[in-house]
Design a protein around this motif. Structure first.
Motif, PDB file in Angstrom:
ATOM      1  N   PRO A 179     -30.379  35.449 -18.291  1.00 33.11           N
ATOM      2  CA  PRO A 179     -31.098  34.682 -19.317  1.00 33.11           C
ATOM      3  C   PRO A 179     -31.923  33.552 -18.703  1.00 33.11           C
ATOM      4  O   PRO A 179     -31.573  33.012 -17.656  1.00 33.11           O
ATOM      5  N   ALA A 180     -33.001  33.206 -19.400  1.00 36.94           N
ATOM      6  CA  ALA A 180     -33.684  31.940 -19.112  1.00 36.94           C
ATOM      7  C   ALA A 180     -32.851  30.829 -19.763  1.00 36.94           C
ATOM      8  O   ALA A 180     -31.746  31.076 -20.258  1.00 36.94           O
ATOM      9  N   THR A 181     -33.372  29.623 -19.788  1.00 36.26           N
ATOM     10  CA  THR A 181     -32.615  28.503 -20.353  1.00 36.26           C
ATOM     11  C   THR A 181     -32.589  28.596 -21.880  1.00 36.26           C
ATOM     12  O   THR A 181     -33.627  28.729 -22.523  1.00 36.26           O
ATOM     13  N   VAL A 182     -31.380  28.525 -22.413  1.00 34.17           N
ATOM     14  CA  VAL A 182     -31.218  28.568 -23.872  1.00 34.17           C
ATOM     15  C   VAL A 182     -31.442  27.159 -24.426  1.00 34.17           C
ATOM     16  O   VAL A 182     -30.832  26.201 -23.964  1.00 34.17           O
ATOM     17  N   VAL A 183     -32.356  27.034 -25.410  1.00 30.07           N
ATOM     18  CA  VAL A 183     -32.637  25.691 -25.939  1.00 30.07           C
ATOM     19  C   VAL A 183     -32.307  25.524 -27.419  1.00 30.07           C
ATOM     20  O   VAL A 183     -32.234  24.392 -27.900  1.00 30.07           O
ATOM     21  N   CYS A 184     -32.142  26.637 -28.135  1.00 25.68           N
ATOM     22  CA  CYS A 184     -31.774  26.478 -29.548  1.00 25.68           C
ATOM     23  C   CYS A 184     -31.094  27.753 -30.032  1.00 25.68           C
ATOM     24  O   CYS A 184     -31.079  28.774 -29.346  1.00 25.68           O
ATOM     25  N   ASP A 185     -30.533  27.661 -31.207  1.00 30.82           N
ATOM     26  CA  ASP A 185     -29.719  28.769 -31.703  1.00 30.82           C
ATOM     27  C   ASP A 185     -30.559  29.984 -32.069  1.00 30.82           C
ATOM     28  O   ASP A 185     -30.191  31.113 -31.782  1.00 30.82           O
ATOM     29  N   ASP A 186     -31.676  29.714 -32.775  1.00 29.84           N
ATOM     30  CA  ASP A 186     -32.475  30.830 -33.294  1.00 29.84           C
ATOM     31  C   ASP A 186     -33.899  30.363 -33.540  1.00 29.84           C
ATOM     32  O   ASP A 186     -34.257  29.232 -33.195  1.00 29.84           O
ATOM     33  N   ARG A 187     -34.694  31.194 -34.175  1.00 32.00           N
ATOM     34  CA  ARG A 187     -36.098  30.850 -34.412  1.00 32.00           C
ATOM     35  C   ARG A 187     -36.253  29.650 -35.342  1.00 32.00           C
ATOM     36  O   ARG A 187     -37.324  29.048 -35.410  1.00 32.00           O
ATOM     37  N   ASN A 188     -35.215  29.332 -36.085  1.00 31.44           N
ATOM     38  CA  ASN A 188     -35.306  28.177 -36.979  1.00 31.44           C
ATOM     39  C   ASN A 188     -35.154  26.851 -36.242  1.00 31.44           C
ATOM     40  O   ASN A 188     -35.343  25.790 -36.823  1.00 31.44           O
ATOM     41  N   GLY A 189     -34.761  26.923 -34.978  1.00 31.93           N
ATOM     42  CA  GLY A 189     -34.753  25.736 -34.143  1.00 31.93           C
ATOM     43  C   GLY A 189     -33.494  24.896 -34.171  1.00 31.93           C
ATOM     44  O   GLY A 189     -33.466  23.813 -33.581  1.00 31.93           O
TER      45      GLY A 189
END
Lengths: 366, 320
Positions: A179-189
């Motif tokens: 994976p790249a860096t995970v920054v949020c849960d989903d498209r809703n941010g």
């Protein structure tokens, strides 16, 4: 997979691991999971999952030790039942020394590989690595074992790279998911877990970022928990993922760094109170200039700005090493790619800063 | 009329000089002298007998004499400096406090200078609260005044001492007392002012409380002001022949030049060690010395940049 067999999963107490476990259990009603945790008393979320599904067994152990500090009974159970390991656990601090990073990330993986060899009917070792094993390489990064020649930005990257080597060498059947860096849960941010990217954004918002390493062509490749967890759950045990290295990255959907900084600035500048402070957008600089700035802060800064600058120094140099993660294998296996960063970056900023429900956490990696 | 330009510069420094070891021994440095030496400093000029006004007068008199400028040809005098300290020996604060609390506060250095220099036709304006960018502001104001036909010849004079109780170091920069005079002329043959830019960010008015924020904002805002000045001049970073700096840490200049894309070799930094920083006008002192030592030739493109507490970022593009 035989009906009576189980998977062993590590790192399931984390946001990503928990999400992967839930997806696996939901997708296969016959699947049983042995979850390796360091302290079961502090794993309420996993206990909930166990209660809901009734197919989860928590075992206390420690990756850092050969045999994982498991009891002989537990080891016997694992050897008898487990046919696959999904290894997500990692020490994700970017500021670790190489020695410390290796203890969990490299040696810990080796200990799991040793256990895998002892399991009867073992089929798959799925290793969740990081796209940044590419280290200081630039250009198109293919879904292949990386060359070590360029070096790494931090010990986390190197220790994960070394673990990949062990996996390829020691496991008879493996899949590596990067994976790249995970920054949020989903498209809703929504953001459930803060990491180094959020910390850097917070410093930018506070007017404490003087400059960022970066050049034309630099991008930020970040992803959502939803995409990564879904991809891991779908690919970890699949036959056609055998012997594959898969980038779980935005790839071509990564956001150019300049555009990202402008977009971020424009979002915050809608707040007139923030805008009137006159905080400058950090300019992009080459690594040599950034290193000179870091050195100066070390020499003359007070404890506070030294700490802030150090918190960035372990990962921001990646921004000046432009790379595009090839996602050909991922797309072929998943039938689709990660959501473009542009789709969730602004919602994430909105949720994180404008709605004001973020708290600072320890920087963590993907 | 051609664009206004700088037709004369002169400056005055106190006679007494202290090197880094002396300053350290007197407790006038916050940082290790060896670190300050790494940043390019060697010592500073410290007023003992002089007053800010005496240095201003010396600088202005020298400039008028060297350029053979009749005092009555000056249309406007722009004076920069803290008026309450102007007549205090070595810029001391004890006398200044009495002055502020009495009608002596109306004994203004700007009008006295107009009289002492014989600037019979010059109207007088004083500028304050711009710290190290004061002389820049005066030059910009002079240029604008000339451009609209309100004046043909403007004398800008700046004299400022480092605060008496503040040691000799400000954010890792060693600071001299000084006075400087700059003549801006509508008919200047050299040093045409091609463009300028300035940004004030009032949020940073409390430099002590927002020290880290100022360190972080210094570089991006400086780059922005330099970029904007070059854009207005129609120059690229590579067109700049010399960067005429304010005499802050050479290290900070190396970082800023990296940001601005100007080669390090184009930084004229010879006065950082000799004089150090001044509140009165490093860039113009340096411009004078760079002309005198033959570094600058007619047609050279010069970039002057300075930062002042307050907080102000300012730059000029000058064609020699």
């Amino acid at each position: 997979m035989p009906e009576s067999r189980s998977i062993l999963i590590t790192g399931a107490t984390g946001l990503l691991g928990r999400s992967v476990l839930q997806r696996l259990l939901a997708a296969d009603a016959r699947l049983r999971a042995v979850v390796l945790v360091r302290d079961s008393s502090s794993c309420a979320s996993i206990a909930d999952t166990a209660n809901v599904h009734g197919r989860v067994t928590l075992v206390e152990g420690d990756l850092r030790s050969a045999g994982l500090c498991l009891t002989s009974e537990t080891l016997a159970m694992i050897r008898r039942q487990v046919s696959a390991i999904i290894h997500l656990a990692a020490s994700t601090s970017f500021s670790n020394t190489l020695e410390d990073a290796r203890v969990v990330n490299t040696t810990g993986t080796l200990h799991l590989l040793e256990l895998a060899r002892e399991c009867r009917g073992f089929e798959r070792f799925a290793y969740v690595s990081t796209a940044f094993v590419a280290g200081r390489r630039t250009g198109v990064i293919t879904e292949e074992l990386a060359s070590p020649s360029a070096g790494w930005v931090n010990a986390y990257e190197q220790s994960k790279y070394e673990a990949e080597l062990f996996v390829c060498r020691e496991a008879a059947d493996w899949t590596i998911l990067r994976p790249a860096t995970v920054v949020c849960d989903d498209r809703n941010g929504a953001v459930s877990q803060l990491n180094a990217v959020h910390r850097a954004l917070r410093l930018y918002r506070a007017g404490l970022v003087a400059m960022m390493p970066g050049i034309n062509g630099s991008t930020l490749d970040v992803v959502t928990t939803e995409f990564v967890a879904d991809a891991i759950a779908r690919l970890a045990l699949r036959d056609d993922a055998r012997g594959k290295i898969v980038h779980l990255c935005a790839g071509e959907g990564a956001l150019p760094l300049g555009e990202l900084l402008d977009m971020t600035y424009a979002c915050w500048a809608r707040d007139s109170e923030w805008r009137r402070r006159g905080i400058a957008r950090p300019p992009l600089v080459d690594l040599a200039t950034y290193a000179l700035f870091e050195r100066s802060i070390e020499e003359v800064g007070d404890a506070s700005i030294k700490r802030l600058t150090r918190s960035l120094s372990h990962f921001v140099p990646q921004l000046a090493l432009p790379k595009v993660f090839d996602t050909t294998t991922a797309r072929a296996l998943l039938g689709d790619g990660a959501p473009p960063v542009r789709d969730f970056w602004l919602p994430m900023l909105q949720r994180l800063f404008v709605d004001g429900h973020a708290t600072l956490g320890t920087p963590r990696a993907a | 009329m051609s664009a206004p330009g700088i037709s004369g510069i002169a400056y005055a420094l106190p006679a007494h000089r202290r090197d880094l070891s002396e300053l350290a021994a007197l407790g006038q440095l916050e940082s290790d002298p060896s670190l300050l030496a790494q940043f390019g400093f060697d010592g500073v000029h410290v007023a003992e007998e002089e007053t800010p006004y005496s240095l201003a007068t010396t600088a202005a008199t020298t400039m008028l004499s060297e350029q053979r400028v009749p005092p009555e040809s000056i249309d406007l005098l722009l004076y920069c400096g803290t008026s309450s300290l102007a007549f205090a020996p070595h810029g001391g604060t004890a006398d200044a406090a009495c002055l502020l609390a009495s009608t002596r506060r109306f004994q203004y250095p700007a009008t006295r200078l107009q009289y002492d220099l014989g600037l019979e036709r010059a109207s007088t304006i004083a500028l304050d609260q711009l710290a190290c960018t004061s002389l820049f502001a005066a030059v910009r104001l002079a240029r604008a005044t000339i451009a609209v036909g309100e004046a043909r010849r403007v004398l800008c004079v700046s004299a400022e001492f480092f605060p008496e109780c503040a040691g000799r170091e400000a954010i890792f920069n060693c600071t001299s007392d000084a006075g400087c005079a700059v003549l801006v002329d509508g008919g200047a043959q050299r040093n045409r002012i091609v463009a300028s830019a300035e940004i004030t960010k009032g949020y940073y008015w409390d430099a002590d409380a927002l020290r880290n924020e100022i360190v972080a904002s210094y570089f991006p805002t400086a780059k922005h002001v330099i970029d904007e000045t070059l854009r207005r001049a129609g120059w690229s970073p590579n067109d700049v022949t010399w960067v005429i700096p304010h005499n802050v840490s050479v290290r900070s200049w190396e970082i800023l030049l990296g940001l601005a894309g100007v080669p390090r070799a184009r930084l004229w930094d010879r006065n950082v060690s000799r004089i150090g920083h001044t509140l009165a006008g490093d860039n113009f002192i340096n411009l004078r010395d760079a002309i005198d030592d033959g570094s600058i030739r007619p047609g050279d493109r010069l970039l002057l940049f300075s930062y002042g507490y307050g907080a102000h970022w300012t730059a000029l593009a000058v064609e020699a």
